[in-house]
Scaffold this motif. Structure first.
Motif, PDB file in Angstrom:
ATOM      1  N   ASP A   1       0.844  -1.195   0.000  1.00  0.00           N
ATOM      2  CA  ASP A   1       0.000   0.000   0.000  1.00  0.00           C
ATOM      3  C   ASP A   1       0.885   1.254   0.000  1.00  0.00           C
ATOM      4  N   LEU A   2       0.596   2.198  -0.900  1.00  0.00           N
ATOM      5  CA  LEU A   2       1.467   3.359  -1.059  1.00  0.00           C
ATOM      6  C   LEU A   2       1.328   4.347   0.087  1.00  0.00           C
ATOM      7  N   ILE A   3       0.167   4.396   0.747  1.00  0.00           N
ATOM      8  CA  ILE A   3       0.036   5.231   1.942  1.00  0.00           C
ATOM      9  C   ILE A   3       0.908   4.665   3.057  1.00  0.00           C
ATOM     10  N   TRP A   4       0.816   3.335   3.251  1.00  0.00           N
ATOM     11  CA  TRP A   4       1.657   2.690   4.274  1.00  0.00           C
ATOM     12  C   TRP A   4       3.125   2.891   3.949  1.00  0.00           C
ATOM     13  N   PHE A   5       3.502   2.727   2.680  1.00  0.00           N
ATOM     14  CA  PHE A   5       4.904   2.868   2.304  1.00  0.00           C
ATOM     15  C   PHE A   5       5.391   4.301   2.534  1.00  0.00           C
ATOM     16  N   GLY A   6       4.520   5.281   2.331  1.00  0.00           N
ATOM     17  CA  GLY A   6       4.910   6.666   2.586  1.00  0.00           C
ATOM     18  C   GLY A   6       5.282   6.887   4.039  1.00  0.00           C
ATOM     19  N   ILE A   7       4.485   6.336   4.965  1.00  0.00           N
ATOM     20  CA  ILE A   7       4.793   6.476   6.392  1.00  0.00           C
ATOM     21  C   ILE A   7       6.074   5.722   6.733  1.00  0.00           C
ATOM     22  N   TYR A   8       6.218   4.532   6.196  1.00  0.00           N
ATOM     23  CA  TYR A   8       7.452   3.762   6.402  1.00  0.00           C
ATOM     24  C   TYR A   8       8.664   4.551   5.917  1.00  0.00           C
ATOM     25  N   LEU A   9       8.536   5.154   4.739  1.00  0.00           N
ATOM     26  CA  LEU A   9       9.647   5.896   4.160  1.00  0.00           C
ATOM     27  C   LEU A   9      10.020   7.099   5.018  1.00  0.00           C
TER      28      LEU A   9
ATOM     29  N   VAL B   1      11.993   5.950   8.055  1.00  0.00           N
ATOM     30  CA  VAL B   1      13.380   5.648   7.690  1.00  0.00           C
ATOM     31  C   VAL B   1      14.167   6.943   7.482  1.00  0.00           C
ATOM     32  N   VAL B   2      13.520   7.950   6.887  1.00  0.00           N
ATOM     33  CA  VAL B   2      14.182   9.247   6.735  1.00  0.00           C
ATOM     34  C   VAL B   2      14.464   9.849   8.112  1.00  0.00           C
ATOM     35  N   GLU B   3      13.536   9.652   9.070  1.00  0.00           N
ATOM     36  CA  GLU B   3      13.788  10.108  10.442  1.00  0.00           C
ATOM     37  C   GLU B   3      15.071   9.483  10.995  1.00  0.00           C
ATOM     38  N   MET B   4      15.255   8.199  10.738  1.00  0.00           N
ATOM     39  CA  MET B   4      16.474   7.534  11.202  1.00  0.00           C
ATOM     40  C   MET B   4      17.709   8.190  10.598  1.00  0.00           C
ATOM     41  N   SER B   5      17.616   8.589   9.328  1.00  0.00           N
ATOM     42  CA  SER B   5      18.771   9.184   8.663  1.00  0.00           C
ATOM     43  C   SER B   5      19.131  10.541   9.258  1.00  0.00           C
ATOM     44  N   GLN B   6      18.171  11.173   9.979  1.00  0.00           N
ATOM     45  CA  GLN B   6      18.462  12.458  10.606  1.00  0.00           C
ATOM     46  C   GLN B   6      19.416  12.325  11.793  1.00  0.00           C
TER      47      GLN B   6
ATOM     48  N   LEU C   1      14.850   1.902  18.628  1.00  0.00           N
ATOM     49  CA  LEU C   1      13.404   1.960  18.859  1.00  0.00           C
ATOM     50  C   LEU C   1      12.655   2.296  17.574  1.00  0.00           C
ATOM     51  N   MET C   2      13.249   3.123  16.715  1.00  0.00           N
ATOM     52  CA  MET C   2      12.619   3.430  15.428  1.00  0.00           C
ATOM     53  C   MET C   2      12.554   2.185  14.548  1.00  0.00           C
ATOM     54  N   ILE C   3      13.627   1.388  14.568  1.00  0.00           N
ATOM     55  CA  ILE C   3      13.606   0.127  13.812  1.00  0.00           C
ATOM     56  C   ILE C   3      12.506  -0.786  14.349  1.00  0.00           C
ATOM     57  N   PHE C   4      12.393  -0.841  15.672  1.00  0.00           N
ATOM     58  CA  PHE C   4      11.337  -1.651  16.293  1.00  0.00           C
ATOM     59  C   PHE C   4       9.954  -1.147  15.864  1.00  0.00           C
ATOM     60  N   ALA C   5       9.790   0.179  15.764  1.00  0.00           N
ATOM     61  CA  ALA C   5       8.514   0.743  15.322  1.00  0.00           C
ATOM     62  C   ALA C   5       8.190   0.317  13.894  1.00  0.00           C
ATOM     63  N   VAL C   6       9.207   0.286  13.018  1.00  0.00           N
ATOM     64  CA  VAL C   6       8.987  -0.163  11.639  1.00  0.00           C
ATOM     65  C   VAL C   6       8.523  -1.622  11.628  1.00  0.00           C
ATOM     66  N   VAL C   7       9.106  -2.449  12.483  1.00  0.00           N
ATOM     67  CA  VAL C   7       8.688  -3.850  12.578  1.00  0.00           C
ATOM     68  C   VAL C   7       7.224  -3.938  13.011  1.00  0.00           C
ATOM     69  N   LEU C   8       6.849  -3.126  13.999  1.00  0.00           N
ATOM     70  CA  LEU C   8       5.455  -3.133  14.463  1.00  0.00           C
ATOM     71  C   LEU C   8       4.498  -2.695  13.359  1.00  0.00           C
ATOM     72  N   LEU C   9       4.891  -1.685  12.595  1.00  0.00           N
ATOM     73  CA  LEU C   9       4.033  -1.215  11.507  1.00  0.00           C
ATOM     74  C   LEU C   9       3.882  -2.279  10.430  1.00  0.00           C
ATOM     75  N   HIS C  10       4.933  -3.063  10.212  1.00  0.00           N
ATOM     76  CA  HIS C  10       4.845  -4.146   9.225  1.00  0.00           C
ATOM     77  C   HIS C  10       3.936  -5.261   9.729  1.00  0.00           C
ATOM     78  N   LEU C  11       4.045  -5.588  11.016  1.00  0.00           N
ATOM     79  CA  LEU C  11       3.221  -6.657  11.573  1.00  0.00           C
ATOM     80  C   LEU C  11       1.775  -6.235  11.739  1.00  0.00           C
ATOM     81  N   PHE C  12       1.568  -4.954  12.040  1.00  0.00           N
ATOM     82  CA  PHE C  12       0.217  -4.424  12.273  1.00  0.00           C
ATOM     83  C   PHE C  12       0.002  -3.184  11.405  1.00  0.00           C
ATOM     84  N   PRO C  13      -0.185  -3.371  10.094  1.00  0.00           N
ATOM     85  CA  PRO C  13      -0.328  -2.221   9.194  1.00  0.00           C
ATOM     86  C   PRO C  13      -1.539  -1.346   9.510  1.00  0.00           C
TER      87      PRO C  13
END
Length: 433
Positions: free
Chosen positions: A361-369, A372-377, A410-422
């Motif tokens: 889903d492109l909405i979900w992918f936008g939030i995921y992206l 990840v950009v937050e991590m790069s900060q 913790l951000m990586i863990f959040a990405v895992v949670l979003l993948h498991l519970f979209p």
């Protein structure tokens, strides 16, 4: 295709490494790809993409939200937040360290800029936390990490950019960022509470209890947050309720931010002009990068590189989970060298066919992206928040990076949670129906 990929990557790396403006680096890379590997003249394509990427009603929201953030950045709002939040945090493990997290989350909701949130909140909280003997690493880590939420909690400049280039609803992207933003705030605060109970209190680095304040004084201080909450609620409520588009809500937000700044006594002709020209510079920079990324995307499309890349990865038979793992590692490496907007535009110009083909889903992918950009900060060598913290504290980048590591995990863990519970991302956008 292999030769084209190597030449494209090498050209982009050389241009960016040589200090060329990001927009020009994207343009130059696209021009090289079309000239040597395409069968079309790059000039007409460049003209068409620049025109197509430089106008659009959705894009109008961008400078308005940037201007709103610039006004609030100069309004004294962060000082009001600290005075309002501090008395209520006295009994919570971690005490005033939570002011970095909650204050950054609130300011991020109206600012939209990670660096501005970090600088504004940090100027006020870091000296106070140091004076009260709080652990410096936790003070730095909470500030650098929580201020990245300016990219996720709406209104978000990153979401506007992503929505424009992928033709997704900006309103739905805004609403989709609310629950993930609250999730990250909750994870950060939970870690801070656990650290304070297990380590900080035993070592005397969790601060001392402040003098108690009468309840009525707490309530009077909290009243300073009312204009901020009205602004947030007005913007998100009007969008969620279908009363206004993001552009219309942004225009109202600019007017309300002027009234808030005026009420705080921090609004005059100088601040008006400074905020206007700062917003103009930022918006023009973003628009120029969008145009450059649009041309690069078109150039690569004409060379068939994205389609070939998507077909190659599809032939590997990767599951959506493994695909996201590979993409996350790839994006984290890119994020070490590119700013957030450039990363989003570069990625969307190359891998969107792959994402659509995988059924994500492109909405979900936008939030995921955006996460990840937050991590790069907060990852060297081009973590903008690390530079802001270094300017505020004078500490070296390695020390600051080490302080942000738990929150990065913790951000990586959040990405895992979003993948498991979209549904965490998709529930509110679907409820807008």
């Amino acid at each position: 295709m292999l030769t084209l990929s190597l030449v494209t990557i090498l050209a982009l790396a050389l241009l960016l490494g040589g200090g060329v403006w990001i927009a020009f680096a994207l343009l130059g890379t696209g021009w090289i790809a079309l000239t040597f590997f395409g069968s079309f003249e790059p000039g007409p394509i460049l003209a068409s993409d620049f025109w197509g990427a430089s106008y659009g009603w959705d894009l109008t929201a961008l400078p308005m939200f940037v201007w709103m953030g610039e006004i609030l950045f100069r309004s004294g709002l962060a000082d009001n937040m600290f005075r309002a939040l501090a008395p209520w945090l006295n009994r919570l493990p971690g005490r005033l360290l939570h002011s970095n997290i909650i204050g950054s989350g609130l300011f991020a909701a109206v600012c939209g800029s990670s660096a501005a949130t970090c600088a504004t909140v940090g100027k006020m909280t870091l000296p106070e936390l140091e004076r009260r003997d709080y652990d410096s690493n936790l003070a730095i880590g909470t500030l650098a990490s929580a201020s990245t939420l300016g990219l996720l909690i709406p209104p978000s400049i990153m979401m506007i950019v992503y929505g424009v280039v992928t033709e997704q609803s900006i309103s739905r992207l805004f609403i989709a960022g609310i629950l993930p933003g609250l999730l990250l705030l909750g994870l950060f605060m939970t870690y801070l509470i656990g650290w304070s109970l297990l380590v900080g209190a035993r070592q005397g680095r969790a601060g001392q209890a402040e003098a108690r304040m009468p309840l009525m004084s707490k309530i009077r201080n909290s009243a300073q947050l009312i204009p901020l909450l009205v602004l947030i609620g007005g913007i998100l409520g009007s969008i969620y309720g279908g009363l206004a588009s993001p552009t219309e809500a942004a225009a109202v937000g600019v007017v309300l931010s002027m009234l808030i700044a005026r009420g705080n006594g921090h609004f005059n002709k100088t601040i008006f002009l400074d905020s206007l020209f700062a917003a103009l510079r930022t918006a023009c920079m973003i628009a120029f990068i969008i145009a450059g990324a649009s041309f690069l995307s078109s150039a690569l499309s004409f060379t068939q590189l994205p389609m070939q890349l998507a077909n190659h990865i599809a032939a590997m038979g990767l599951s959506p989970t493994m695909l996201l793992v590979v993409l996350t590692l790839f994006l984290l490496v890119l994020g070490c060298f590119l700013d957030g907007i450039s990363l989003i535009l570069l990625v969307t110009s190359i891998i969107m066919p792959l994402i659509e083909g995988a059924g994500i889903d492109l909405i979900w992918f936008g939030i995921y992206l955006v996460i990840v950009v937050e991590m790069s900060q907060i990852t060297p060598p081009v973590g903008f928040n690390l530079f802001v913290i270094q300017g505020l504290t004078g500490k070296d980048i390695i020390t600051i990076t080490r302080a942000t590591l738990p929150f990065f995990l913790l951000m990586i863990f959040a990405v895992v949670l979003l993948h498991l519970f979209p549904e965490i991302v998709l529930y509110l956008p679907q409820a807008m129906n």
